[in-house]
Design a protein around this motif. Sequence first.
Motif, PDB file in Angstrom:
ATOM      1  N   ILE A 173      36.012  -7.407 -40.016  1.00  0.00           N
ATOM      2  CA  ILE A 173      36.576  -7.495 -38.666  1.00  0.00           C
ATOM      3  C   ILE A 173      36.256  -6.228 -37.883  1.00  0.00           C
ATOM      4  CG2 ILE A 173      38.718  -7.662 -37.328  1.00  0.00           C
ATOM      5  CD1 ILE A 173      38.010 -10.264 -38.686  1.00  0.00           C
ATOM      6  N   GLY A 174      36.254  -5.085 -38.579  1.00  0.00           N
ATOM      7  CA  GLY A 174      35.998  -3.807 -37.926  1.00  0.00           C
ATOM      8  C   GLY A 174      34.532  -3.433 -37.821  1.00  0.00           C
ATOM      9  N   TYR A 175      33.622  -4.343 -38.165  1.00  0.00           N
ATOM     10  CA  TYR A 175      32.180  -4.099 -38.094  1.00  0.00           C
ATOM     11  C   TYR A 175      31.758  -2.879 -38.916  1.00  0.00           C
ATOM     12  CZ  TYR A 175      32.110  -7.343 -34.102  1.00  0.00           C
ATOM     13  OH  TYR A 175      32.236  -8.433 -33.285  1.00  0.00           O
ATOM     14  N   SER A 176      32.400  -2.632 -40.038  1.00  0.00           N
ATOM     15  CA  SER A 176      32.068  -1.472 -40.856  1.00  0.00           C
ATOM     16  C   SER A 176      30.791  -1.720 -41.653  1.00  0.00           C
ATOM     17  CB  SER A 176      33.220  -1.171 -41.811  1.00  0.00           C
ATOM     18  OG  SER A 176      32.863  -0.154 -42.722  1.00  0.00           O
ATOM     19  N   THR A 177      29.994  -0.675 -41.809  1.00  0.00           N
ATOM     20  CA  THR A 177      28.778  -0.772 -42.622  1.00  0.00           C
ATOM     21  C   THR A 177      29.034  -0.336 -44.064  1.00  0.00           C
ATOM     22  OG1 THR A 177      28.108   1.473 -41.982  1.00  0.00           O
ATOM     23  CG2 THR A 177      27.305  -0.355 -40.616  1.00  0.00           C
ATOM     24  N   SER A 178      30.283  -0.031 -44.390  1.00  0.00           N
ATOM     25  CA  SER A 178      30.606   0.461 -45.731  1.00  0.00           C
ATOM     26  C   SER A 178      30.433  -0.606 -46.802  1.00  0.00           C
ATOM     27  CB  SER A 178      32.040   0.992 -45.761  1.00  0.00           C
ATOM     28  OG  SER A 178      32.970  -0.015 -45.395  1.00  0.00           O
ATOM     29  N   VAL A 179      30.318  -1.867 -46.406  1.00  0.00           N
ATOM     30  CA  VAL A 179      30.170  -2.945 -47.384  1.00  0.00           C
ATOM     31  C   VAL A 179      28.710  -3.390 -47.517  1.00  0.00           C
ATOM     32  CG1 VAL A 179      32.502  -3.838 -47.142  1.00  0.00           C
ATOM     33  CG2 VAL A 179      30.739  -4.611 -45.565  1.00  0.00           C
ATOM     34  N   LEU A 180      27.796  -2.630 -46.961  1.00  0.00           N
ATOM     35  CA  LEU A 180      26.390  -3.004 -47.009  1.00  0.00           C
ATOM     36  C   LEU A 180      25.669  -2.281 -48.147  1.00  0.00           C
ATOM     37  CD1 LEU A 180      25.489  -3.001 -43.200  1.00  0.00           C
ATOM     38  CD2 LEU A 180      26.242  -4.915 -44.626  1.00  0.00           C
ATOM     39  N   SER A 181      24.701  -2.961 -48.738  1.00  0.00           N
ATOM     40  CA  SER A 181      23.910  -2.379 -49.821  1.00  0.00           C
ATOM     41  C   SER A 181      22.801  -1.507 -49.243  1.00  0.00           C
ATOM     42  CB  SER A 181      23.297  -3.498 -50.665  1.00  0.00           C
ATOM     43  OG  SER A 181      22.264  -4.149 -49.926  1.00  0.00           O
ATOM     44  N   ASP A 182      22.049  -0.858 -50.116  1.00  0.00           N
ATOM     45  CA  ASP A 182      20.927  -0.025 -49.665  1.00  0.00           C
ATOM     46  C   ASP A 182      19.902  -0.865 -48.909  1.00  0.00           C
ATOM     47  OD1 ASP A 182      22.109   2.168 -50.830  1.00  0.00           O
ATOM     48  OD2 ASP A 182      20.908   2.074 -52.675  1.00  0.00           O
ATOM     49  N   GLN A 183      19.582  -2.043 -49.447  1.00  0.00           N
ATOM     50  CA  GLN A 183      18.612  -2.896 -48.748  1.00  0.00           C
ATOM     51  C   GLN A 183      19.156  -3.348 -47.400  1.00  0.00           C
ATOM     52  OE1 GLN A 183      18.085  -7.115 -49.261  1.00  0.00           O
ATOM     53  NE2 GLN A 183      15.966  -6.838 -49.924  1.00  0.00           N
ATOM     54  N   ASP A 184      20.462  -3.667 -47.362  1.00  0.00           N
ATOM     55  CA  ASP A 184      21.075  -4.076 -46.097  1.00  0.00           C
ATOM     56  C   ASP A 184      20.902  -2.993 -45.034  1.00  0.00           C
ATOM     57  OD1 ASP A 184      21.963  -6.494 -47.150  1.00  0.00           O
ATOM     58  OD2 ASP A 184      23.918  -5.685 -47.714  1.00  0.00           O
ATOM     59  N   MET A 185      21.154  -1.747 -45.417  1.00  0.00           N
ATOM     60  CA  MET A 185      21.036  -0.642 -44.470  1.00  0.00           C
ATOM     61  C   MET A 185      19.601  -0.487 -43.979  1.00  0.00           C
ATOM     62  SD  MET A 185      24.047   0.378 -43.934  1.00  0.00           S
ATOM     63  CE  MET A 185      23.624   1.812 -42.947  1.00  0.00           C
ATOM     64  N   GLU A 186      18.633  -0.750 -44.839  1.00  0.00           N
ATOM     65  CA  GLU A 186      17.237  -0.680 -44.426  1.00  0.00           C
ATOM     66  C   GLU A 186      16.897  -1.776 -43.415  1.00  0.00           C
ATOM     67  OE1 GLU A 186      14.973  -0.949 -47.984  1.00  0.00           O
ATOM     68  OE2 GLU A 186      15.616   0.997 -48.769  1.00  0.00           O
ATOM     69  N   LEU A 187      17.594  -2.921 -43.531  1.00  0.00           N
ATOM     70  CA  LEU A 187      17.309  -4.047 -42.640  1.00  0.00           C
ATOM     71  C   LEU A 187      18.084  -3.981 -41.331  1.00  0.00           C
ATOM     72  CD1 LEU A 187      17.343  -6.951 -45.276  1.00  0.00           C
ATOM     73  CD2 LEU A 187      15.343  -6.066 -44.057  1.00  0.00           C
ATOM     74  N   MET A 188      19.104  -3.133 -41.252  1.00  0.00           N
ATOM     75  CA  MET A 188      19.944  -3.105 -40.064  1.00  0.00           C
ATOM     76  C   MET A 188      19.185  -2.784 -38.770  1.00  0.00           C
ATOM     77  SD  MET A 188      22.691  -4.317 -40.971  1.00  0.00           S
ATOM     78  CE  MET A 188      23.635  -4.114 -39.473  1.00  0.00           C
ATOM     79  N   LYS A 203      16.239  -3.656 -37.875  1.00  0.00           N
ATOM     80  CA  LYS A 203      15.602  -4.914 -37.460  1.00  0.00           C
ATOM     81  C   LYS A 203      16.637  -5.866 -36.894  1.00  0.00           C
ATOM     82  CE  LYS A 203      12.992  -8.854 -39.350  1.00  0.00           C
ATOM     83  NZ  LYS A 203      12.364  -9.417 -40.582  1.00  0.00           N
ATOM     84  N   LEU A 204      17.777  -5.944 -37.554  1.00  0.00           N
ATOM     85  CA  LEU A 204      18.842  -6.834 -37.104  1.00  0.00           C
ATOM     86  C   LEU A 204      19.383  -6.396 -35.752  1.00  0.00           C
ATOM     87  CD1 LEU A 204      20.722  -9.206 -37.707  1.00  0.00           C
ATOM     88  CD2 LEU A 204      22.181  -7.633 -38.986  1.00  0.00           C
ATOM     89  N   TYR A 205      19.626  -5.095 -35.598  1.00  0.00           N
ATOM     90  CA  TYR A 205      20.164  -4.582 -34.338  1.00  0.00           C
ATOM     91  C   TYR A 205      19.207  -4.824 -33.181  1.00  0.00           C
ATOM     92  CZ  TYR A 205      24.068  -2.117 -36.559  1.00  0.00           C
ATOM     93  OH  TYR A 205      25.219  -1.809 -37.235  1.00  0.00           O
ATOM     94  N   SER A 206      17.916  -4.665 -33.436  1.00  0.00           N
ATOM     95  CA  SER A 206      16.934  -4.819 -32.363  1.00  0.00           C
ATOM     96  C   SER A 206      16.922  -6.229 -31.794  1.00  0.00           C
ATOM     97  CB  SER A 206      15.532  -4.453 -32.876  1.00  0.00           C
ATOM     98  OG  SER A 206      15.067  -5.401 -33.826  1.00  0.00           O
ATOM     99  N   ILE A 207      17.211  -7.199 -32.653  1.00  0.00           N
ATOM    100  CA  ILE A 207      17.241  -8.595 -32.190  1.00  0.00           C
ATOM    101  C   ILE A 207      18.602  -8.956 -31.616  1.00  0.00           C
ATOM    102  CG2 ILE A 207      16.993 -11.007 -32.943  1.00  0.00           C
ATOM    103  CD1 ILE A 207      15.025 -10.065 -35.046  1.00  0.00           C
ATOM    104  N   ARG A 208      19.679  -8.395 -32.204  1.00  0.00           N
ATOM    105  CA  ARG A 208      21.033  -8.794 -31.809  1.00  0.00           C
ATOM    106  C   ARG A 208      21.593  -7.996 -30.630  1.00  0.00           C
ATOM    107  NH1 ARG A 208      25.513  -9.558 -36.068  1.00  0.00           N
ATOM    108  NH2 ARG A 208      26.211 -10.962 -34.416  1.00  0.00           N
ATOM    109  N   LYS A 209      20.943  -6.930 -30.225  1.00  0.00           N
ATOM    110  CA  LYS A 209      21.536  -6.031 -29.237  1.00  0.00           C
ATOM    111  C   LYS A 209      21.860  -6.727 -27.917  1.00  0.00           C
ATOM    112  CE  LYS A 209      16.983  -4.268 -27.782  1.00  0.00           C
ATOM    113  NZ  LYS A 209      16.133  -3.046 -27.669  1.00  0.00           N
TER     114      LYS A 209
END
Length: 349
Positions: free
Chosen positions: A222-237, A239-245
Amino acid sequence: MLKKILLVCFMGIFAWAYQAIRPPPPKICGSADGPPVTASRIKLNDGRYLAYKEYGVPQETAKHKIVFIHGINSCRHDAAVITASLSPDLVEGQGIYIVSFDRPGYGESDPHPSRTLKSLAFDIEELADQLGLGSKFYVIGFSMGGQMAWTCLKYIPHRLAGAVLLAPVVNYWWPGFPSNISEEAYYQQLPQDQWALRVAHYIPWLTYWWNTQKLFPFSSVIGYSTSVLSDQDMELMPKLYSIRKEFQALPRQQGDFESAMRDLIIGFGNWEFNPLQLKNPFSKSEVSVHLWQGDEDKLAPVKLQRYISNQLPWIQYHELTGAGHMFPYADGMSDSIMQTLLGIWKDPS
């Protein structure tokens, strides 16, 4: 006099508590104080509107018609994150059409205060019928959308040409999990998420207050925290942000409760059926069902997915080494997922 003062104080505290736990009304799209309507929408039989977006080849010429179910904190545009990575040759050559829709309360789809597991499956069926997708279509669900895909397998299997569950969120309270497995997976979560899910499951009427109070940490999702993301997830963020912004604020624009918080209540509540006991609805093996999972996923524990796949051998299980929750956004994954669904590629594992 003292009794009157105590009564007034009690009534004041009660009124404050009632307001604190009561969610505000949603800001419905198209209403006087709500966001504008910009999406294509259909009107469902019960009067609600469902917003959608189409990708791929024109629906009229498509060979394969797919309904994409987005996850929590997402909307119809999130399908673009996956479809943008699909090979144009694959899309054109296979005649792939994808329609993504805002689940009730998200984006520009009307909230559904009476939303249930079953109602979402029938929303999908009605969307397919109004868009003329034919008697059979595919479903792809990601994360919480993957969890919702179980409802399609339960309630509308006769309409499915195939299904994919991508890192589907698991309800720790589904009957059938051995206690040692479910408890181990549950306690791997952040403490704040353990408490948030306990509230959603046991005292759902307190969910809004729990996730808006400032006394202690609430749900990391709910709080949009990145603390639950894995190493690969952080590497992909990136790319995700660029499309979702461009649509980052869209998913929960009608209110947090009728979108993300109701997801928690339904997703982790008491289900009217148990996915672990689903029988294969496709007796002739004419339909394939796939479950994809990363082994470093911190949101959907791999231990539970392995158990589910063992219980339901009619579902083809694909586990990805080193992958987190966001693996569908990795280069090449969209093509692999789509080719496997359509039966034109064999998983080397």
